[in-house]
Design a protein around this motif. Structure first.
Motif, PDB file in Angstrom:
ATOM      1  N   UNK A 132      40.114  28.519  36.858  1.00  0.00           N
ATOM      2  CA  UNK A 132      41.122  29.541  37.117  1.00  0.00           C
ATOM      3  C   UNK A 132      41.768  29.965  35.797  1.00  0.00           C
ATOM      4  N   UNK A 133      41.564  31.222  35.423  1.00  0.00           N
ATOM      5  CA  UNK A 133      42.152  31.781  34.208  1.00  0.00           C
ATOM      6  C   UNK A 133      42.553  33.227  34.511  1.00  0.00           C
ATOM      7  N   UNK A 134      43.797  33.432  34.925  1.00  0.00           N
ATOM      8  CA  UNK A 134      44.237  34.784  35.309  1.00  0.00           C
ATOM      9  C   UNK A 134      44.068  35.831  34.215  1.00  0.00           C
ATOM     10  N   UNK A 135      44.127  35.433  32.939  1.00  0.00           N
ATOM     11  CA  UNK A 135      43.985  36.412  31.860  1.00  0.00           C
ATOM     12  C   UNK A 135      42.596  37.048  31.841  1.00  0.00           C
ATOM     13  N   UNK A 171      37.161  29.997  48.618  1.00  0.00           N
ATOM     14  CA  UNK A 171      35.910  30.745  48.537  1.00  0.00           C
ATOM     15  C   UNK A 171      36.144  31.965  47.657  1.00  0.00           C
ATOM     16  N   UNK A 172      35.298  32.160  46.623  1.00  0.00           N
ATOM     17  CA  UNK A 172      35.513  33.255  45.681  1.00  0.00           C
ATOM     18  C   UNK A 172      34.392  34.290  45.726  1.00  0.00           C
ATOM     19  N   UNK A 173      33.149  33.882  45.462  1.00  0.00           N
ATOM     20  CA  UNK A 173      32.081  34.863  45.292  1.00  0.00           C
ATOM     21  C   UNK A 173      30.729  34.175  45.242  1.00  0.00           C
ATOM     22  N   UNK A 174      29.672  34.991  45.173  1.00  0.00           N
ATOM     23  CA  UNK A 174      28.354  34.465  44.898  1.00  0.00           C
ATOM     24  C   UNK A 174      28.181  34.290  43.399  1.00  0.00           C
ATOM     25  N   UNK A 195      40.334  34.041  39.296  1.00  0.00           N
ATOM     26  CA  UNK A 195      38.995  33.905  38.736  1.00  0.00           C
ATOM     27  C   UNK A 195      38.055  34.830  39.495  1.00  0.00           C
ATOM     28  N   UNK A 196      36.813  34.907  39.036  1.00  0.00           N
ATOM     29  CA  UNK A 196      35.830  35.752  39.696  1.00  0.00           C
ATOM     30  C   UNK A 196      35.663  37.087  38.994  1.00  0.00           C
ATOM     31  N   UNK A 197      34.622  37.814  39.402  1.00  0.00           N
ATOM     32  CA  UNK A 197      34.308  39.127  38.836  1.00  0.00           C
ATOM     33  C   UNK A 197      34.587  40.200  39.874  1.00  0.00           C
ATOM     34  N   UNK A 198      35.383  41.176  39.501  1.00  0.00           N
ATOM     35  CA  UNK A 198      35.679  42.302  40.403  1.00  0.00           C
ATOM     36  C   UNK A 198      34.501  43.274  40.355  1.00  0.00           C
ATOM     37  N   UNK A 199      33.579  43.110  41.279  1.00  0.00           N
ATOM     38  CA  UNK A 199      32.338  43.864  41.257  1.00  0.00           C
ATOM     39  C   UNK A 199      32.521  45.348  41.531  1.00  0.00           C
ATOM     40  N   UNK A 200      31.629  46.136  40.947  1.00  0.00           N
ATOM     41  CA  UNK A 200      31.636  47.583  41.146  1.00  0.00           C
ATOM     42  C   UNK A 200      31.309  47.940  42.591  1.00  0.00           C
TER      43      UNK A 200
END
Length: 271
Positions: A132-135, A171-174, A195-200
Motif C-alpha cells: 500500500x503506497x497512496x503516493x 480484493x484489488x485487481x488481476x 494500491x493498484x493500477x487505474x486501468x483505462x
C-alpha cells in the motif's frame, strides 16, 4: 517494427536512464487497429496524471503526435509507450535539467484463446500481496516487480489470470487487469487509493455504465463480497472483458451485465 526513442528509430538506450536504474517512469500499453491507437484520450489522460504526480515534464501534444505516427506505421498490434525521467547523475536525486525519454515499441496483436471471452476464465489465487503506497496508487509506473512475482506463481493453462489482494486482505485487481463484481444490479470495482493500477478500460466501462443508467460503486471489496457476487469479470485495454467463472472454490455464471459490457468493450477495440 523498430522502436523509436525520442521520436527517432533506435535500438539502444543510455545506461544512465533512470527508468533502468530506478523504475523512474510510467508506461502505457495501447491496442492499435487500422493504424489508430485505441482509447488514446484515456491513455494520455492517465499518462498526464502520472507525469503530474511524479513531476516528469513532457510535451503532451508531442506525445500524442508521436503515438499517432507510430501507430499509423504499425498498422495493427500492441504499442507500448515507456516514459522515463531520462538520464541522471549517480544517486536517487534527479537532475533537474534531465529531459524525459520517450520510448515506443511495437508488438504483434495479442493472441488469447477465444474461450477466455466466450466461456470465461479461472483466476489463480496469488499469494503475492500488493503493498500500500497512496503516493503511487493508481499509476501505471515502471515498478512492476509485484506483478512479475505474482505471475510466476502459476504456469498452467487452467488459469488465465491471477487475483491480487493488498496487505490487508482486500480484493484489488488481476495481475494485468482490473476486476469488477455485479451484485443485485450494481457494478462494483475496487477502491485504488492505496494500491493498484487505474486501468483505462476500467475507467471507460465505469463511464459507459453510468451513461446507460447502471448503478456503479467504487469501494473496498472483501473476499466475502467476492463470494456473494452475482457476476465477476476482469478487463483491460487490450483484450477487453473476460468473464470470470471461477476462483479457488468459488464459481459464477456469465451474467447479462458482463455480456453487455463485454460487447461495449469489443466495439471500442474494434474501432
Amino acid at each position: 517494427m523498430q522502436s523509436w526513442v525520442d521520436g527517432q528509430p533506435a535500438d539502444a538506450l543510455s545506461l544512465k536512464d533512470r527508468g533502468l536504474a530506478y523504475g523512474d517512469g510510467l508506461f502505457e500499453t495501447i491496442a492499435v487497429k487500422a493504424g489508430q491507437p485505441l482509447l488514446l484520450d484515456r491513455h494520455l489522460q492517465r499518462l498526464a496524471e502520472g507525469c503530474s504526480r511524479l513531476a516528469i515534464a513532457v510535451d503532451q501534444s508531442l506525445m500524442r503526435s508521436e503515438l499517432q505516427a507510430y501507430a499509423a506505421a504499425m498498422g495493427e498490434g500492441v504499442l507500448k509507450l515507456i516514459l522515463t525521467r531520462g538520464d541522471s547523475l549517480r544517486g536517487y536525486a534527479a537532475d533537474p535539467a534531465a529531459q524525459a525519454r520517450r520510448i515506443l515499441q511495437g508488438n504483434p496483436p495479442a493472441a488469447y484463446p477465444s474461450a477466455h471471452g466466450q466461456q470465461g476464465v479461472r483466476l489463480f489465487p496469488c499469494v503475492t500481496r500488493l503493498c500500500e503506497q497512496p503516493l503511487l496508487a493508481g499509476l501505471k509506473h515502471l515498478n512492476r516487480l509485484e506483478q512479475v512475482i505474482a505471475r510466476s506463481e502459476w504456469q498452467d493453462t487452467e488459469h488465465a489470470e491471477g487475483l491480487m489482494l493488498d496487505l490487508s486482505g482486500r480484493v484489488i485487481e488481476g495481475v494485468f487487469s482490473n476486476l469488477f463484481l455485479v451484485r443485485e444490479g450494481v457494478l462494483l470495482t475496487a477502491d485504488l487509493s492505496r494500491c493498484g493500477v487505474a486501468g483505462v478500460m476500467r475507467a471507460e466501462l465505469l463511464f459507459q455504465a453510468k451513461s446507460l443508467g447502471i448503478p456503479t460503486e467504487i469501494a473496498e471489496i472483501s473476499l466475502d463480497q467476492l463470494q456473494q457476487a452475482d457476476e465477476v469479470f476482469v478487463c483491460n485495454s487490450v483484450y477487453g472483458v473476460w468473464p470470470v467463472r471461477a476462483y479457488a472454490a468459488l464459481s459464477w455464471p456469465v451474467g447479462p451485465l458482463t455480456r453487455k459490457l463485454q460487447g461495449i468493450a469489443r466495439a471500442l477495440l474494434d474501432a
